[in-house]
Design a protein around this motif. Structure first.
Motif, PDB file in Angstrom:
ATOM      1  N   VAL A   1       0.673  -1.220   0.023  1.00  0.00           N
ATOM      2  CA  VAL A   1      -0.037   0.000  -0.119  1.00  0.00           C
ATOM      3  C   VAL A   1       0.898   1.097  -0.049  1.00  0.00           C
ATOM      4  N   PHE A   2       0.700   2.023  -0.883  1.00  0.00           N
ATOM      5  CA  PHE A   2       1.374   3.385  -0.820  1.00  0.00           C
ATOM      6  C   PHE A   2       0.667   4.548  -0.451  1.00  0.00           C
ATOM      7  N   SER A   3       1.219   5.693  -0.298  1.00  0.00           N
ATOM      8  CA  SER A   3       0.307   6.620   0.436  1.00  0.00           C
ATOM      9  C   SER A   3      -0.753   7.012  -0.553  1.00  0.00           C
ATOM     10  N   GLY A   4      -0.620   6.915  -1.893  1.00  0.00           N
ATOM     11  CA  GLY A   4      -1.762   7.444  -2.838  1.00  0.00           C
ATOM     12  C   GLY A   4      -3.037   6.543  -2.571  1.00  0.00           C
ATOM     13  N   ASP A   5      -2.514   5.382  -2.063  1.00  0.00           N
ATOM     14  CA  ASP A   5      -3.877   4.415  -1.873  1.00  0.00           C
ATOM     15  C   ASP A   5      -4.600   4.557  -0.650  1.00  0.00           C
ATOM     16  N   CYS A   6      -4.093   5.517   0.238  1.00  0.00           N
ATOM     17  CA  CYS A   6      -4.954   5.740   1.383  1.00  0.00           C
ATOM     18  C   CYS A   6      -6.328   6.729   1.230  1.00  0.00           C
ATOM     19  N   ALA A   7      -6.280   7.562   0.234  1.00  0.00           N
ATOM     20  CA  ALA A   7      -7.611   8.070  -0.251  1.00  0.00           C
ATOM     21  C   ALA A   7      -8.414   7.167  -0.579  1.00  0.00           C
ATOM     22  N   ALA A   8      -8.078   6.300  -1.332  1.00  0.00           N
ATOM     23  CA  ALA A   8      -9.028   4.968  -1.736  1.00  0.00           C
ATOM     24  C   ALA A   8      -9.940   4.456  -0.391  1.00  0.00           C
ATOM     25  N   LEU A   9      -8.918   3.891   0.366  1.00  0.00           N
ATOM     26  CA  LEU A   9      -9.108   3.192   1.532  1.00  0.00           C
ATOM     27  C   LEU A   9     -10.059   4.195   2.524  1.00  0.00           C
ATOM     28  N   ASN A  10      -9.782   5.469   2.610  1.00  0.00           N
ATOM     29  CA  ASN A  10     -10.614   6.277   3.301  1.00  0.00           C
ATOM     30  C   ASN A  10     -12.011   6.424   2.703  1.00  0.00           C
ATOM     31  N   PHE A  11     -11.902   6.541   1.171  1.00  0.00           N
ATOM     32  CA  PHE A  11     -13.282   6.734   0.374  1.00  0.00           C
ATOM     33  C   PHE A  11     -14.290   5.678   1.014  1.00  0.00           C
ATOM     34  N   VAL A  12     -13.813   4.435   1.237  1.00  0.00           N
ATOM     35  CA  VAL A  12     -14.519   3.312   1.454  1.00  0.00           C
ATOM     36  C   VAL A  12     -14.915   3.597   3.135  1.00  0.00           C
ATOM     37  N   LEU A  13     -13.816   3.531   3.701  1.00  0.00           N
ATOM     38  CA  LEU A  13     -14.037   3.558   5.274  1.00  0.00           C
ATOM     39  C   LEU A  13     -14.940   4.610   5.684  1.00  0.00           C
ATOM     40  N   GLN A  14     -14.801   5.637   5.072  1.00  0.00           N
ATOM     41  CA  GLN A  14     -15.718   6.795   5.483  1.00  0.00           C
ATOM     42  C   GLN A  14     -17.127   6.409   5.429  1.00  0.00           C
ATOM     43  N   HIS A  15     -17.734   5.416   4.729  1.00  0.00           N
ATOM     44  CA  HIS A  15     -18.984   5.065   4.727  1.00  0.00           C
ATOM     45  C   HIS A  15     -19.246   3.832   5.734  1.00  0.00           C
ATOM     46  N   ARG A  16     -18.419   3.548   6.350  1.00  0.00           N
ATOM     47  CA  ARG A  16     -18.610   2.444   7.422  1.00  0.00           C
ATOM     48  C   ARG A  16     -18.951   3.017   8.644  1.00  0.00           C
ATOM     49  N   GLN A  17     -20.128   2.480   9.249  1.00  0.00           N
ATOM     50  CA  GLN A  17     -20.646   2.957  10.376  1.00  0.00           C
ATOM     51  C   GLN A  17     -20.037   2.438  11.547  1.00  0.00           C
ATOM     52  N   LYS A  18     -19.518   0.728  11.674  1.00  0.00           N
ATOM     53  CA  LYS A  18     -19.185   0.381  12.782  1.00  0.00           C
ATOM     54  C   LYS A  18     -17.745   0.314  12.879  1.00  0.00           C
ATOM     55  N   LEU A  19     -17.249   0.153  14.103  1.00  0.00           N
ATOM     56  CA  LEU A  19     -15.877   0.254  14.226  1.00  0.00           C
ATOM     57  C   LEU A  19     -15.104  -0.674  13.741  1.00  0.00           C
ATOM     58  N   LEU A  20     -13.594  -0.413  13.342  1.00  0.00           N
ATOM     59  CA  LEU A  20     -12.959  -1.287  12.522  1.00  0.00           C
ATOM     60  C   LEU A  20     -11.636  -1.286  13.159  1.00  0.00           C
ATOM     61  N   GLY A  21     -10.798  -2.578  13.141  1.00  0.00           N
ATOM     62  CA  GLY A  21      -9.410  -2.568  13.482  1.00  0.00           C
ATOM     63  C   GLY A  21      -8.649  -2.303  12.119  1.00  0.00           C
ATOM     64  N   LEU A  22      -7.596  -1.822  11.776  1.00  0.00           N
ATOM     65  CA  LEU A  22      -6.962  -1.760  10.696  1.00  0.00           C
ATOM     66  C   LEU A  22      -5.428  -2.132  10.850  1.00  0.00           C
ATOM     67  N   ASP A  23      -4.863  -3.026  10.035  1.00  0.00           N
ATOM     68  CA  ASP A  23      -3.462  -3.517  10.319  1.00  0.00           C
ATOM     69  C   ASP A  23      -2.804  -3.371   8.927  1.00  0.00           C
ATOM     70  N   MET A  24      -1.922  -2.297   8.999  1.00  0.00           N
ATOM     71  CA  MET A  24      -1.402  -2.021   7.840  1.00  0.00           C
ATOM     72  C   MET A  24       0.177  -1.936   7.888  1.00  0.00           C
ATOM     73  N   ASP A  25       0.603  -2.927   8.757  1.00  0.00           N
ATOM     74  CA  ASP A  25       1.996  -3.254   8.979  1.00  0.00           C
ATOM     75  C   ASP A  25       2.695  -3.192   7.967  1.00  0.00           C
ATOM     76  N   ASN A  26       4.147  -2.786   7.769  1.00  0.00           N
ATOM     77  CA  ASN A  26       4.866  -3.262   6.382  1.00  0.00           C
ATOM     78  C   ASN A  26       4.182  -2.613   5.306  1.00  0.00           C
ATOM     79  N   ASN A  27       4.076  -1.501   5.145  1.00  0.00           N
ATOM     80  CA  ASN A  27       3.749  -0.875   3.661  1.00  0.00           C
ATOM     81  C   ASN A  27       4.461   0.500   3.534  1.00  0.00           C
ATOM     82  N   ASN A  28       4.092   1.208   2.733  1.00  0.00           N
ATOM     83  CA  ASN A  28       4.733   2.527   2.501  1.00  0.00           C
ATOM     84  C   ASN A  28       3.868   3.696   2.488  1.00  0.00           C
ATOM     85  N   ILE A  29       2.917   3.876   3.533  1.00  0.00           N
ATOM     86  CA  ILE A  29       1.843   4.963   3.479  1.00  0.00           C
ATOM     87  C   ILE A  29       2.499   6.150   3.841  1.00  0.00           C
ATOM     88  N   SER A  30       3.375   6.371   4.516  1.00  0.00           N
ATOM     89  CA  SER A  30       3.925   7.375   4.867  1.00  0.00           C
ATOM     90  C   SER A  30       3.249   8.684   5.366  1.00  0.00           C
TER      91      SER A  30
END
Ligand SMILES: Nc1ncnc2c1ncn2[C@@H]1O[C@H](COP(=O)(O)OP(=O)(O)OP(=O)(O)O)[C@@H](O)[C@H]1O
Ligand SMILES: [Mg+2]
Length: 659
Positions: A546-575
């Motif tokens: 996952v690179f930093s540009g992907d986080c907007a895509a992830l956020n775009f989907v997660l924004q629509h989530r009502q429930k709580l969620l755990g997110l493990d993104m260890d070992n990527n390049n989100i910066s």
């Protein structure tokens, strides 16, 4: 060599940029066999040195990175340094190969090592007695090879082709390549190989590994300053980039950065009120900008100093539609055939004229013609080929509307194992002459992604000028329905397992492409459906590239989530740019695992602000980042203020202490 490597590819054959005027170091991370970080390479001059060698028996230095991250330019710089004797090496010969040339050979071609070096690579001025070749055979350690773009060879199971052990034996060029890489031929010669992330290479061959991580914020600043001589422009671009972490995230990939800056320069000169888009810019938008620049450069008169024209994107595309359609057709044909190289005839057949060749989309290639064969061309960059191929799918009014989905189908089929070796296939495949378009399907994935962008609502205004609105609507509906169905089945098919933190789901690499596609469509419906479809309370995106540009895509989907969620993104390049883009999603995150992600204190500022506001976080993982004392203080604040927080992982940061 010095002359050959002095200029960055001449886009549009109009302008040449000197390599040293624009080359900016990128983040070059050294990895071990298990892809764990061994720190960063300080300068390219040290690439060939012994530091970070994890397999002394291995013969090849492997440089990997995402599309457009600068692998080819890195090799060019390396060759340039070599030619100026500025590399840490005592090699006296250097041979540079682009791996895509190996696909130009016929399956039945057999050549000798000498031919590969001297007929298909360079031509010694005068060597009647083979003195040079004999010297190379005796002292292979005096030779440096660079092989660019291993992923561009269209063969499966490359590393299993039979090796050649004698320099006298004639063999298929790919066999020679593999034998060189393994050290069966010219053992002890130095070899640097580049490939896209995810390309499989046997670890026994690899001596050391470097992962290119793109521009850091500091590199980005240097690059902007090199790109714009005028201080006024530097300041303006920096200001506009600072306003959008998403755009900065995309610009951490040098290719995208180059396009954005190039477009800015051109459009700002032409039009008074050009600003970089602030929010929601997609990769499709970036390539639309590039196309606009190419199309407008040939059409419009030189800008007058007194009067700048008003920018009208649809007019530019309408005026250039015929040419654009021809380029798009060419790109699609290449994509279907699995080829990156075009002959003059193919170009003419697609309806392109002499003057179109100077627009910028295509550039001539000299590497392949062994002995004065006719000129060949390639598209400016492979990603541009994917973009134009998607454009062709959208523009085509003849083919059935459903044909827009052909590469999606291809990609989903691709997971089946195939054996498509040439005649010497070790598993005796009968399909020896069959070639699949591209060894990896990333090029097709990019085409799918651009298709989503071109058919998005946001681009409907432009596309309606180019395709009949009825057809466009039909294609959009088809795509949306396809995406919805595949997202649903993908989510159901994900491997779930129970853990003490609740139900977890491991995400497969395809999921990331799916997220990217959803973001390009900008469809809230699909994003909502995806968010709801994640039934687990924890998703694991570790080691997913996952690179930093992907986080907007992830956020775009997660924004629509009502429930709580755990997110493990260890070992990527989100910066830091990635963390900033995820800001709106932190209110529902119970697990925030961002270890090994090149984060600095500015990420921790965002985290402290958001996590302390919402107080739902239970696990915070931040080890192996670049956090200093200031960041550590903010982490202490998070611990103090978030009552549910039970686990904090924080070692191997610049601060070097346990919290
Ligand atoms: N270090 C750099 N400094 C300045 N510009 C760069 C650098 N790296 C890349 N670029 C710019 O980005 C463009 C794309 O880079 P490059 O072709 O090297 O990417 P790549 O990693 O080889 O991509 P692919 O995987 O598609 O082959 C270059 O043509 C250049 O304009
Ligand atoms: Mg490349």
């Amino acid at each position: 060599m010095s002359r050959d490597t002095s200029f960055i590819m001449s886009y549009g054959q109009r302008e040449e940029t000197r390599l040293e005027d624009l080359y900016t170091d990128t983040q070059m991370e050294l990895l071990n066999d298990c892809n764990e970080s061994l720190g960063f390479l300080e300068s390219l001059e040290q690439l060939l040195g012994d530091h970070a060698v994890f397999n002394p028996q291995g013969e090849t230095i492997y440089v990997m990175g995402d599309a457009g991250v600068g692998k080819s330019i890195l090799l060019q710089k390396l060759q340039n340094l070599w030619s100026k004797k500025e590399l840490q090496t005592d090699t006296i010969f250097c041979f540079k190969f682009r791996c895509r040339m190996f696909s130009v050979f016929k399956d039945t071609d057999q050549i000798s090592l000498g031919d590969l070096l001297f007929k298909y690579n360079c031509y010694p001025d005068h060597d009647p007695d083979n003195e040079v070749f004999d010297y190379i055979l005796r002292f292979p350690e005096k030779v440096l090879f660079t092989f660019d773009g291993y992923d561009e060879i269209q063969m499966h199971d490359l590393m299993n082709v039979p090796e050649v052990v004698s320099p006298e034996v004639k063999a298929h060029p790919v066999q020679l390549l593999i034998s060189l890489l393994c050290g069966k031929l010219l053992k002890g010669s130095q070899k640097v190989l580049t490939a896209r992330t995810g390309t499989e290479i046997q670890s026994r061959v690899i001596r050391k590994k470097v992962a290119l991580r793109g521009f850091s914020p500091a590199h980005l600043k240097t690059y902007i300053d090199l790109h714009f001589k005028e201080q006024e422009h530097q300041a303006l671009v920096s200001l506009q980039l600072d306003a959008s972490p998403h755009l900065c995230g995309l610009c951490s990939t040098p290719l995208f950065c180059w396009i954005v800056l190039k477009s800015f320069r051109h459009l700002h000169t032409m039009h008074d009120s050009f600003h970089l888009p602030e929010t929601c810019i997609t990769l499709t938008d970036i390539f639309l900008l590039l196309s606009e620049v190419f199309l407008s450069r040939t059409r419009s008169p030189a800008p007058s100093l007194l009067k700048k024209s008003t920018r009208c994107v649809s007019e530019t595309f309408k005026a250039g539609l015929k040419t654009l359609t021809a380029f798009a057709k060419l790109a699609l044909q290449g994509m279907e055939r699995g080829s990156f190289i075009y002959s003059q005839e193919e170009i003419t057949e697609c309806g392109l004229a002499e003057e179109d060749l100077t627009m910028g989309f295509l550039r001539p290639v000299s590497d392949y013609d062994a002995s004065g064969s006719p000129a060949t061309f390639e598209l400016l960059h492979i990603i541009l080929q994917s973009f134009l191929a998607a454009f062709a799918l959208v523009l085509d009014e003849q083919a059935a509307a459903s044909s827009i989905l052909k590469f999606f189908t291809e990609c989903s089929r691709k997971s089946e194992p195939t054996c498509l070796l040439f005649g010497f296939c070790v598993c005796g495949s009968s399909k020896s002459n069959e070639k699949m378009p591209f060894e990896t399907n990333e090029h097709l994935q990019f085409t799918n992604l651009f298709l989503c962008g071109l058919l998005s609502k946001a681009n409907a205004g432009l596309m309606e000028h180019l395709v009949s609105p009825v057809l466009l609507k039909k294609k959009r509906a088809l795509l949306k329905s396809y995406l919805s169905t595949s997202v649903k089945s993908h989510l159901i098919g994900l491997p779930h397992y129970d853990s003490e933190d609740g139900k977890k789901v491991h995400v497969l690499p395809n999921f990331l492409w799916m997220l990217r596609c959803i973001f390009e469509t900008g469809s809230k419906d699909i994003a909502l459906m995806t968010a709801k479809g994640i039934t687990a309370s924890f998703i694991k995106l570790g080691y997913c590239n996952v690179f930093s540009g992907d986080c907007a895509a992830l956020n775009f989907v997660l924004q629509h989530r009502q429930k709580l969620l755990g997110l493990d993104m260890d070992n990527n390049n989100i910066s830091d740019y990635g963390v900033k883009q995820l800001r709106p999603s932190f209110c529902k995150m119970t697990v925030v695992r961002f270890s090994v992600n090149h984060l600095s204190d500015s990420s921790i500022e965002v985290l402290a602000e958001e996590l302390c506001k919402h107080k739902v976080v239970e696990v915070l993982g931040l080890y192996n980042n670049n956090i200093t004392d200031a960041g550590a203080k903010l982490i202490a604040q998070i611990i103090e203020e978030c009552p549910k927080l039970r686990v904090v992982k924080y070692v191997s940061n610049l601060h070097q202490s346990k919290v």
